[in-house]
Design a protein around this motif. Structure first.
Motif, short mmCIF file in Angstrom:
data_model
loop_
_atom_site.label_atom_id
_atom_site.label_comp_id
_atom_site.label_asym_id
_atom_site.label_seq_id
_atom_site.Cartn_x
_atom_site.Cartn_y
_atom_site.Cartn_z
N PRO A 63 35.03 -10.80 -5.77
CA PRO A 63 36.30 -10.51 -5.10
C PRO A 63 36.69 -9.03 -5.15
O PRO A 63 37.16 -8.47 -4.16
N GLU A 64 36.46 -8.39 -6.31
CA GLU A 64 36.84 -6.98 -6.41
C GLU A 64 35.99 -6.10 -5.51
O GLU A 64 36.45 -5.10 -4.97
N ARG A 65 34.72 -6.50 -5.32
CA ARG A 65 33.84 -5.72 -4.43
C ARG A 65 34.28 -5.87 -2.98
O ARG A 65 34.30 -4.91 -2.23
N VAL A 66 34.65 -7.09 -2.60
CA VAL A 66 35.14 -7.33 -1.24
C VAL A 66 36.44 -6.56 -1.02
O VAL A 66 36.66 -5.95 0.03
N GLN A 67 37.32 -6.58 -2.02
CA GLN A 67 38.59 -5.86 -1.91
C GLN A 67 38.34 -4.37 -1.71
O GLN A 67 38.97 -3.73 -0.86
N HIS A 68 37.42 -3.83 -2.52
CA HIS A 68 37.11 -2.40 -2.38
C HIS A 68 36.57 -2.10 -0.99
O HIS A 68 36.94 -1.09 -0.37
N GLY A 69 35.69 -2.98 -0.49
CA GLY A 69 35.12 -2.76 0.84
C GLY A 69 36.17 -2.82 1.93
O GLY A 69 36.16 -2.02 2.87
N LEU A 70 37.12 -3.75 1.80
CA LEU A 70 38.18 -3.87 2.80
C LEU A 70 39.13 -2.67 2.74
O LEU A 70 39.61 -2.19 3.78
N GLU A 71 39.39 -2.19 1.53
CA GLU A 71 40.25 -1.00 1.41
C GLU A 71 39.58 0.21 2.04
O GLU A 71 40.23 1.03 2.70
N ARG A 72 38.27 0.32 1.83
CA ARG A 72 37.52 1.40 2.46
C ARG A 72 37.55 1.27 3.98
O ARG A 72 37.75 2.25 4.70
N LEU A 73 37.40 0.07 4.47
CA LEU A 73 37.43 -0.17 5.91
C LEU A 73 38.81 0.15 6.48
O LEU A 73 38.93 0.74 7.56
N GLU A 74 39.85 -0.21 5.74
CA GLU A 74 41.21 0.11 6.19
C GLU A 74 41.40 1.61 6.31
O GLU A 74 41.99 2.11 7.28
N TRP A 75 40.90 2.36 5.31
CA TRP A 75 41.01 3.82 5.33
C TRP A 75 40.27 4.41 6.54
O TRP A 75 40.78 5.30 7.23
N LEU A 76 39.08 3.88 6.83
CA LEU A 76 38.30 4.37 7.96
C LEU A 76 39.01 4.09 9.28
O LEU A 76 39.02 4.94 10.19
N ILE A 77 39.60 2.91 9.41
CA ILE A 77 40.29 2.56 10.65
C ILE A 77 41.55 3.42 10.82
O ILE A 77 41.86 3.87 11.94
N GLU A 78 42.27 3.67 9.73
CA GLU A 78 43.44 4.54 9.82
C GLU A 78 43.05 5.94 10.26
O GLU A 78 43.74 6.56 11.08
N ARG A 79 41.94 6.44 9.74
CA ARG A 79 41.46 7.76 10.15
C ARG A 79 41.06 7.75 11.62
O ARG A 79 41.33 8.69 12.36
N TYR A 80 40.43 6.66 12.05
CA TYR A 80 40.05 6.52 13.45
C TYR A 80 41.29 6.56 14.35
O TYR A 80 41.29 7.23 15.39
N MET A 81 42.34 5.87 13.95
CA MET A 81 43.56 5.85 14.75
C MET A 81 44.22 7.22 14.80
O MET A 81 44.75 7.63 15.83
N ARG A 82 44.18 7.94 13.68
CA ARG A 82 44.74 9.29 13.68
C ARG A 82 43.95 10.20 14.61
O ARG A 82 44.53 11.03 15.32
N ARG A 83 42.65 10.04 14.63
CA ARG A 83 41.83 10.85 15.52
C ARG A 83 42.14 10.55 16.98
O ARG A 83 42.25 11.45 17.81
N ALA A 84 42.32 9.26 17.29
CA ALA A 84 42.65 8.89 18.67
C ALA A 84 43.98 9.51 19.07
O ALA A 84 44.14 9.98 20.21
N THR A 85 44.93 9.54 18.13
CA THR A 85 46.24 10.12 18.43
C THR A 85 46.16 11.61 18.72
O THR A 85 46.89 12.14 19.56
N THR A 86 45.24 12.31 18.06
CA THR A 86 45.14 13.76 18.24
C THR A 86 44.29 14.15 19.45
O THR A 86 44.20 15.33 19.78
#
Length: 255
Positions: A63-86
């Motif tokens: 579970p902790e590994r999945v959580q870490h992976g999802l948190e990493r994925l969330e960070w990547l998607i947030e960065r992607y959205m910021r890039r789209a905005t700029t």
């Protein structure tokens, strides 16, 4: 023709046609830039999804590994959205109206973040990153713009580096931070070096390297210049390539 209605002046028509052609060209240029800048960040996102799926399918997960992976994925998607905005701001570079927002940036940390996000892609290509950046370099830059610069240069090094080691380094030269991205690929001819920073230009055969719009280095130059800096390349055929970005530490000369 009815009396009192004269034909439009030919000169006026030609000016209108030229204006419309310029508008269409600007639209097409923006689409190409958007396609390039939104495609690149998808690579680490897809890589993270693949890691999670493999773990789930093999049953070798916690579970902790999945959580870490999802948190990493969330960070990547947030960065992607910021890039789209700029992207709208980046597109304004074609008219010389690009404006960025400087903020304190720790260079070594940002470089490690970018390298970490592209490490799966580098591993797939057979390349290994080496990072040599002193912890003391801090400057006032637009963080996302600098991130885009680093990501474009490192992803290019992976793409054209022929699976060989890639070195990302930085140094202080007075009040300027100088970043080098070196690959050991085929290099770039002197003739091609003169044009690779222009929009829609590439120094390689598309049939050999895959699809691409030839806008990555143009974007890097636009962003570097908007922050008061510049980019150059030092290479020769068969000897690899070193791209160098120089940026002032303080925003006085930026955009």
């Amino acid at each position: 023709m009815k009396a009192g209605h004269a034909d439009p002046a030919p000169g006026h028509l030609l000016e209108e046609i030229a204006r419309l052609r310029e508008a269409v060209a600007a639209r097409d240029a923006f689409i190409a830039v958007a396609a390039h800048e939104l495609r690149n960040p998808m690579t680490p996102i897809r890589g993270q999804i693949d890691v999670l799926l493999r773990s789930m399918r093999s049953g070798a997960y916690a579970p902790e590994r999945v959580q870490h992976g999802l948190e990493r994925l969330e960070w990547l998607i947030e960065r992607y959205m910021r890039r789209a905005t700029t992207l709208l701001d980046v597109s304004r570079a074609t008219t010389g109206k690009l404006r960025l927002v400087p903020q304190p940036v720790h260079l070594a940390s940002l470089i490690r973040e970018v390298v970490s996000s592209l490490t799966p892609l580098a591993s797939f290509a057979g390349s290994v990153f080496t990072v040599e950046v002193p912890d003391c370099i801090e400057g006032s830059w637009d963080r996302l713009a600098l991130e885009q610069i680093l990501e474009n240069l490192t992803s290019n090094a992976i793409k054209y580096g022929e699976g060989k080691p890639i070195l990302v380094s930085a140094e202080l030269q007075g009040g300027t931070a100088v970043v080098h991205v070196r690959d050991l690929g085929p290099g770039i001819s002197e003739a091609d070096q003169a044009r690779i920073f222009e929009r829609f230009e590439r120094a390689v055969d598309l049939s050999k390297q895959g699809m691409g719009f030839g806008v990555g280095l143009w974007i890097v130059r636009q962003l570097a210049q908007a922050m008061g800096g510049e980019i150059g390349v030092d290479c020769s055929l068969g000897q690899g390539s070193t791209f160098t970005v120089s940026l002032p530490l303080e925003p006085g000369n930026q955009g």
